[in-house]
Design a protein around this motif. Structure first.
Motif, mmCIF file in Angstrom:
data_model
loop_
_atom_site.group_PDB
_atom_site.id
_atom_site.type_symbol
_atom_site.label_atom_id
_atom_site.label_comp_id
_atom_site.label_asym_id
_atom_site.label_seq_id
_atom_site.Cartn_x
_atom_site.Cartn_y
_atom_site.Cartn_z
ATOM 1 N N GLN A 88 0.825 -1.205 0.000
ATOM 2 C CA GLN A 88 0.000 0.000 0.000
ATOM 3 C C GLN A 88 0.862 1.259 0.000
ATOM 4 O O GLN A 88 0.533 2.242 -0.672
ATOM 5 N N THR A 89 1.971 1.215 0.731
ATOM 6 C CA THR A 89 2.871 2.366 0.752
ATOM 7 C C THR A 89 3.472 2.612 -0.624
ATOM 8 O O THR A 89 3.713 3.764 -1.015
ATOM 9 N N LEU A 90 3.690 1.543 -1.379
ATOM 10 C CA LEU A 90 4.244 1.676 -2.737
ATOM 11 C C LEU A 90 3.181 2.059 -3.766
ATOM 12 O O LEU A 90 3.517 2.300 -4.930
ATOM 13 N N GLY A 91 1.917 2.096 -3.359
ATOM 14 C CA GLY A 91 0.857 2.512 -4.278
ATOM 15 C C GLY A 91 0.051 1.390 -4.876
ATOM 16 O O GLY A 91 -0.774 1.624 -5.776
ATOM 17 N N PHE A 92 0.235 0.154 -4.417
ATOM 18 C CA PHE A 92 -0.563 -0.965 -4.910
ATOM 19 C C PHE A 92 -1.982 -0.889 -4.345
ATOM 20 O O PHE A 92 -2.198 -0.410 -3.225
ATOM 21 N N ARG A 93 -2.937 -1.413 -5.115
ATOM 22 C CA ARG A 93 -4.319 -1.550 -4.651
ATOM 23 C C ARG A 93 -4.468 -2.965 -4.077
ATOM 24 O O ARG A 93 -4.392 -3.951 -4.818
ATOM 25 N N VAL A 94 -4.669 -3.060 -2.766
ATOM 26 C CA VAL A 94 -4.658 -4.340 -2.067
ATOM 27 C C VAL A 94 -5.970 -4.549 -1.331
ATOM 28 O O VAL A 94 -6.480 -3.630 -0.681
ATOM 29 N N ARG A 95 -6.519 -5.755 -1.438
ATOM 30 C CA ARG A 95 -7.715 -6.146 -0.695
ATOM 31 C C ARG A 95 -7.398 -7.360 0.179
ATOM 32 O O ARG A 95 -6.575 -8.193 -0.194
ATOM 33 N N SER A 96 -8.071 -7.442 1.324
ATOM 34 C CA SER A 96 -7.760 -8.461 2.323
ATOM 35 C C SER A 96 -8.921 -9.438 2.489
ATOM 36 O O SER A 96 -10.083 -9.024 2.582
ATOM 37 N N PHE A 97 -8.578 -10.729 2.590
ATOM 38 C CA PHE A 97 -9.598 -11.771 2.701
ATOM 39 C C PHE A 97 -9.153 -12.832 3.700
ATOM 40 O O PHE A 97 -8.072 -12.750 4.273
ATOM 41 N N ALA A 98 -10.022 -13.826 3.905
ATOM 42 C CA ALA A 98 -9.722 -14.895 4.862
ATOM 43 C C ALA A 98 -10.002 -16.244 4.226
ATOM 44 O O ALA A 98 -10.925 -16.390 3.417
ATOM 45 N N GLY A 99 -9.203 -17.240 4.611
ATOM 46 C CA GLY A 99 -9.348 -18.578 4.053
ATOM 47 C C GLY A 99 -9.549 -19.627 5.123
ATOM 48 O O GLY A 99 -9.235 -19.422 6.305
ATOM 49 N N ARG A 100 -10.073 -20.775 4.677
ATOM 50 C CA ARG A 100 -10.271 -21.943 5.539
ATOM 51 C C ARG A 100 -9.222 -22.975 5.148
ATOM 52 O O ARG A 100 -9.206 -23.456 4.009
ATOM 53 N N VAL A 101 -8.337 -23.322 6.068
ATOM 54 C CA VAL A 101 -7.196 -24.174 5.764
ATOM 55 C C VAL A 101 -7.650 -25.611 5.521
ATOM 56 O O VAL A 101 -8.296 -26.230 6.375
ATOM 57 N N LEU A 102 -7.292 -26.152 4.355
ATOM 58 C CA LEU A 102 -7.608 -27.536 3.981
ATOM 59 C C LEU A 102 -6.363 -28.411 3.917
ATOM 60 O O LEU A 102 -6.475 -29.639 3.895
ATOM 61 N N TRP A 103 -5.191 -27.814 3.891
ATOM 62 C CA TRP A 103 -3.943 -28.546 3.734
ATOM 63 C C TRP A 103 -3.745 -29.536 4.885
ATOM 64 O O TRP A 103 -3.793 -29.165 6.057
ATOM 65 N N GLY A 104 -3.517 -30.808 4.539
ATOM 66 C CA GLY A 104 -3.273 -31.827 5.545
ATOM 67 C C GLY A 104 -4.474 -32.189 6.385
ATOM 68 O O GLY A 104 -4.341 -32.821 7.437
ATOM 69 N N ARG A 105 -5.647 -31.832 5.914
ATOM 70 C CA ARG A 105 -6.856 -32.030 6.711
ATOM 71 C C ARG A 105 -7.688 -33.170 6.130
ATOM 72 O O ARG A 105 -7.992 -33.180 4.938
ATOM 73 N N ASP A 106 -8.083 -34.126 6.982
ATOM 74 C CA ASP A 106 -8.914 -35.252 6.559
ATOM 75 C C ASP A 106 -10.360 -35.121 7.037
ATOM 76 O O ASP A 106 -11.246 -35.763 6.488
ATOM 77 N N ALA A 107 -10.591 -34.320 8.063
ATOM 78 C CA ALA A 107 -11.941 -34.205 8.629
ATOM 79 C C ALA A 107 -12.901 -33.616 7.604
ATOM 80 O O ALA A 107 -12.551 -32.683 6.875
#
Length: 279
Positions: A88-107
């Motif tokens: 953002q300081t360099l002038g990029f347009r950035v949006r923030s999100f959230a994820g649900r971790v699936l890596w290594g997950r069997d449930a």
């Protein structure tokens, strides 16, 4: 730098990751790629503060002090909040999100949103940007285009559009000849308060994987280092014949050596007791 400082020290950050380009590079895809490659090779993923019972602070001053000045590492919120501020300081347009971790997950049940990721909007299009996913961290931004296999310096990835409401996507990694899910996310915007709440959960909830286990990782050219408790995984991404190797670390001295050398952490004090308790 005071506790309420909301500015990023670009000079210190660039020195930390080994960036030698212009002091204020343009907000271009080339700049994004350069920073995205260098960051996870210099700043490791680690949860030592959680193991030590210390709070993980997400204000920018604390993140800079820990990851940049003190040459420590952190987990997704710390990494991606730091990179977001830089971009953002360099002038990029950035949006923030959230994820649900699936890596290594069997449930089969759906996990909570405990991962932070970024989307960067450029003239060339939108790019998934994420320097905070441990052992499977990206080393390049990915074009936000479903179904496209994208080769990064540390392996192939793709985005799968799984539809739904809200529309959801899965980041997949090509591992051992097949596509494995890394995390699932949608485009519901997240705010800093959302990350504060999720950070409190993952760092204090008794069943959180971070509370009782050591997790640490770093990239190097052609190599992924990953440490889970006493087991070190080394995956050679550029040499299919070398493949992967595992090594169990029996002693606290072995763990300290690997954390300092392969993972690249300047270790905090009073760590030995926590390391000795690892399974």
């Amino acid at each position: 730098m005071n506790a309420h400082d909301t500015s990023i020290d670009l000079t210190a950050y660039f020195a930390r990751i080994g960036y030698s380009g212009p002091a204020h590079p343009p907000a271009t895809l080339d700049t994004l790629r350069a920073l995205h490659l260098l960051h996870p090779q210099a700043i490791p993923f680690e949860n030592l503060d959680v193991l030590l019972g210390r709070p993980v602070k997400l204000d920018l001053a604390s993140i800079q002090r820990k990851l940049v000045t003190s040459r420590r590492g952190g987990y997704c919120y710390e990494h991606n909040l730091l990179l977001r501020s830089v971009l953002q300081t360099l002038g990029f347009r950035v949006r923030s999100f959230a994820g649900r971790v699936l890596w290594g997950r069997d449930a089969p049940d759906m996990p909570a949103r405990t991962h932070m990721l970024l989307l960067v909007d450029l003239d060339e299009g939108t790019y998934l940007t994420d320097v905070g996913f441990g052992g499977m961290v990206l080393s390049a931004p990915l074009a936000f285009e479903a179904g496209l296999e994208q080769i990064t310096p540390h392996g192939a990835f793709r985005l799968e559009d799984i539809g739904g409401e809200p529309r959801s996507y899965v980041l997949q990694a090509h591992v051992n000849g097949h596509w494995a899910p890394v995390y699932r996310f949608d485009l519901d915007p997240q705010y800093d308060a959302d990350y504060e709440m999720a950070n409190h959960f993952v760092s204090t909830y008794p069943q959180s994987v971070f509370v009782h286990n050591l997790l640490a990782a770093r990239l190097a050219p052609g190599v992924r280092y990953g440490l889970f408790n006493r087991r070190l995984h080394v995956h050679h991404t550029h040499d299919e014949h070398a493949g992967s190797e595992q090594r169990d670390l029996a002693s606290v001295a072995d763990l300290r050596r690997v954390l300092e050398s392969e993972i690249g952490i300047r270790l905090p004090e009073e760590l030995d007791a926590a390391l000795s308790r690892l399974p």
